[in-house]
Design an enzyme around this catalytic site. Sequence first.
Site, PDB file in Angstrom:
ATOM      1  N   ARG A   1       9.840-108.999  30.312  1.00  0.00           N
ATOM      2  CA  ARG A   1      11.148-109.490  30.742  1.00  0.00           C
ATOM      3  C   ARG A   1      11.849-108.316  31.421  1.00  0.00           C
ATOM      4  NH1 ARG A   1      15.244-111.903  26.255  1.00  0.00           N
ATOM      5  NH2 ARG A   1      15.328-109.677  25.775  1.00  0.00           N
TER       6      ARG A   1
ATOM      7  N   TYR B   1      28.824-145.091  22.932  1.00  0.00           N
ATOM      8  CA  TYR B   1      28.131-145.187  24.222  1.00  0.00           C
ATOM      9  C   TYR B   1      26.751-145.812  24.074  1.00  0.00           C
ATOM     10  CZ  TYR B   1      31.506-142.149  26.569  1.00  0.00           C
ATOM     11  OH  TYR B   1      32.631-141.622  27.131  1.00  0.00           O
TER      12      TYR B   1
ATOM     13  N   MET C   1      31.475-135.948  24.012  1.00  0.00           N
ATOM     14  CA  MET C   1      31.910-134.589  24.332  1.00  0.00           C
ATOM     15  C   MET C   1      32.941-134.096  23.315  1.00  0.00           C
ATOM     16  SD  MET C   1      33.510-133.127  27.872  1.00  0.00           S
ATOM     17  CE  MET C   1      32.129-133.478  28.934  1.00  0.00           C
TER      18      MET C   1
ATOM     19  N   LYS D   1      26.705-109.984  21.161  1.00  0.00           N
ATOM     20  CA  LYS D   1      26.699-110.698  22.446  1.00  0.00           C
ATOM     21  C   LYS D   1      27.082-112.162  22.234  1.00  0.00           C
ATOM     22  CE  LYS D   1      21.708-111.420  22.002  1.00  0.00           C
ATOM     23  NZ  LYS D   1      20.398-110.921  22.411  1.00  0.00           N
TER      24      LYS D   1
HETATM   25  C1  LIG Z   1      19.762-110.512  21.216  1.00  0.00           C
HETATM   26  C2  LIG Z   1      18.998-109.305  21.097  1.00  0.00           C
HETATM   27  C3  LIG Z   1      18.814-108.701  19.838  1.00  0.00           C
HETATM   28  C4  LIG Z   1      19.281-109.328  18.547  1.00  0.00           C
HETATM   29  O1  LIG Z   1      18.290-110.232  18.108  1.00  0.00           O
HETATM   30  P1  LIG Z   1      18.366-110.990  16.727  1.00  0.00           P
HETATM   31  O2  LIG Z   1      17.068-111.640  16.605  1.00  0.00           O
HETATM   32  O3  LIG Z   1      19.468-111.968  16.825  1.00  0.00           O
HETATM   33  O4  LIG Z   1      18.626-109.985  15.680  1.00  0.00           O
HETATM   34  C5  LIG Z   1      18.166-107.491  19.807  1.00  0.00           C
HETATM   35  N1  LIG Z   1      17.690-106.908  20.940  1.00  0.00           N
HETATM   36  C6  LIG Z   1      17.822-107.483  22.148  1.00  0.00           C
HETATM   37  C7  LIG Z   1      17.277-106.781  23.337  1.00  0.00           C
HETATM   38  C8  LIG Z   1      18.463-108.704  22.264  1.00  0.00           C
HETATM   39  O5  LIG Z   1      18.594-109.255  23.477  1.00  0.00           O
END
Ligand SMILES: *Cc1c(COP(=O)(O)O)cnc(C)c1O
Length: 712
Positions: free
Chosen positions: A470, A603, A652, A376
């Site tokens: 969640r 800045y 930035m 992801k």
């Molecule tokens: C992101 C995620 C993972 C991966 O987690 P890590 O700690 O990065 O290995 C696993 N399960 C779910 C549901 C997640 O959202």
Amino acid sequence: MNNGKAYTGIDVFRIAAALLIIAIHTSPLSSYSETGDFILTRITGRIAVPFFFMVSGFFLISGYSRNYGKLKAFIKNTALIYGIAIAGYIPLNIYNGYFAMDNLLPNIIKDIVFDGTMYHLWYLPAAITGAAAAWLLTERLGLRKAFVIAALLYAIGLFGDSYYGIAEKLPVAEKIYACIFEISDYTRNGIFFAPVFFVLGGIIAGKAIRISLKGCIIGFAASFSLMLIEGMALHGIGIQRHDSMYIMLLPCLYFLFSALTFWRGPRLLLLKTSAMIIYIIHPMVIVVVRLLAKILGLQVLLIENSIIHYLAVSAVTISVSMLASLLYRKVKKKKPAFHKSMDRAWLELDMNNLKHNVEALSKAMPHDCELMAVVKAGAYGHGLFEVSSYVNRLGVKVFAVATIEEGIELRRFGIVGEILILGYTDPERAKELCKYNLTQTLIDFNYAVCLNSQGFNVKAHIKIDTGMHRLGFDVYETAHILEVFSLDKLKIYGIYTHLCSSDSLSEDAADFTRRQIEKFYELLELLKNNGAELPKIHIQSTYGLLNYPELKCNYIRAGVSLYGVLSTPNSETRLQLDLRPVLSLKSKIILIRKIKSGESMGYGRAFTANRDSLLAILPVGYADGFPRNLSCGNGEVIIRGCRAPTAGRICMDQLAVDITDIPGAAVGDIATLIGKDGQEELSAPEAADNSATITNELLSRMGARLKIVERQ
Ligand SMILES: *Cc1c(COP(=O)(O)O)cnc(C)c1O
């Protein structure tokens, strides 16, 4: 980010197209069937040249960007190749008596501008004229109108080519075409033939119309069949003056080319160069093969059988071309090429470390458990394509993403296997879930019912909330969960839960986690007792595996560990794996400033020198993912193996570091913001910790604007 997503399909088809062109000039089927030969060389083979025009159009012209420099470079290169080819064919021209023709000078000019001084060389001037014409049209009128004009030109061309028999009947038209043929032997040239294909390439590059791969294949099959009919019919009634141009050639190439763009992967430059060389040299090879056959008395073997003749010519042409392009690449490689990806700031991926992590994680898992690579957020900022396609090649077949877009992208990259969407997808998009064969997480009962009611078969995993509160069905909601198994459109392939404090070994956290796990297994037991057939189960992410390695599940959802790091520096875990960081963030010094003691920088004048100082400016900032929290010495970078603290506020797009204590630091030096340089290492967990966050956040924000460089 587009770096690794090259158009492999286009590169591969270049060779197929080059082989078709050899076929046009050797007529491989002529010994067997005249009709077969006509279909192969006078209809099918006509795909090849327009394909090459489209490739050029695809890379030169698009709705998004028009780069005049690219057009100039293309014309210059093509003209150079044309010049070399003209010179190379002079001996053959002499042999053929080319220079003995009447009106030599006007004819040579006409040939150079339109027809080519050798029969196949017309392609090169046509590419130059076609590119320029298509460019001008799109520049002035936009893609769509340019297409209409180019298509009209093509229509004029058609009546001077395959449909000439019709034009011939109209005295006016006949006169006009007679004029055209004074200047160019055929309408198959840079004015009437090439522009439309350049524009079509540009339309596909701009994705002005989107079709699925299946649609492309069906479209191609249909238009190709129609083109065969068209070609045979025109041939049958005998109105063709020439047979390069068909109406159906346009849709045929549109669909074929679109289909090829789906095949993404490594760039195959060798094939690109080879295809060009094959195109240029094959007529010479034909002559050489004929001469050799004559000298060696092998005419019966090499010439008389058309298929063997074709194969002999192709084999020699391909071998010579491949060799020549290998040599060319060797020569070119000698001078260290300027690496465009490394001009400002970039990510370097150590693919060996990625491979090592996949192996280390796989070894640590129970042996019937499979690695689900969590990719992801652009593979935690590492590049969705780079990481996914690489681990897919290593044999990883199960992926987890956060959104449907990421899932679709994976399919477009050609990833096969399971793709689980961990997050929410609007049920309205059920059709896409089905079409791209994506597996959706069911986040509660209402969601499941709604998704089921969309009328598309969707694969799903049920998510169970065992205490994180969640996403997921409440773990005690047994009746609802059982009901989901019987929803007719949802195919349940998995059931899982997520641990919310598996990263901590404190007694409290461990108790909570153990309860989560117990509740999940109790639920599974209940489901089983109620007749449900249990699908795949999974619980652990990275820390789940490292702290609860004894669990027996079907998958481990490994995210951060896949990238060789943990969420915080000095994480204590029960299982300790040798994980190796995959990502480095690098930039380079573009300016060095001398600041007098007492002067300020940046800045808010947040840095004031307390001694005469040297500051290096790096063209990388928080928009590249380097957190602003690392300003004013909170963060460091490595230059020449030494750490240099940030000076003033990170901007930035730029930041400054204090290099007063780094002797010899100079403009052009590489600065390592994350990663290793010499003995020094700045890890992602350390940078994350210094900016008051965890590695996961730091990495996932990385990369949107950075180029990715893969290192083996
Ligand atoms: C992101 C995620 C993972 C991966 O987690 P890590 O700690 O990065 O290995 C696993 N399960 C779910 C549901 C997640 O959202």
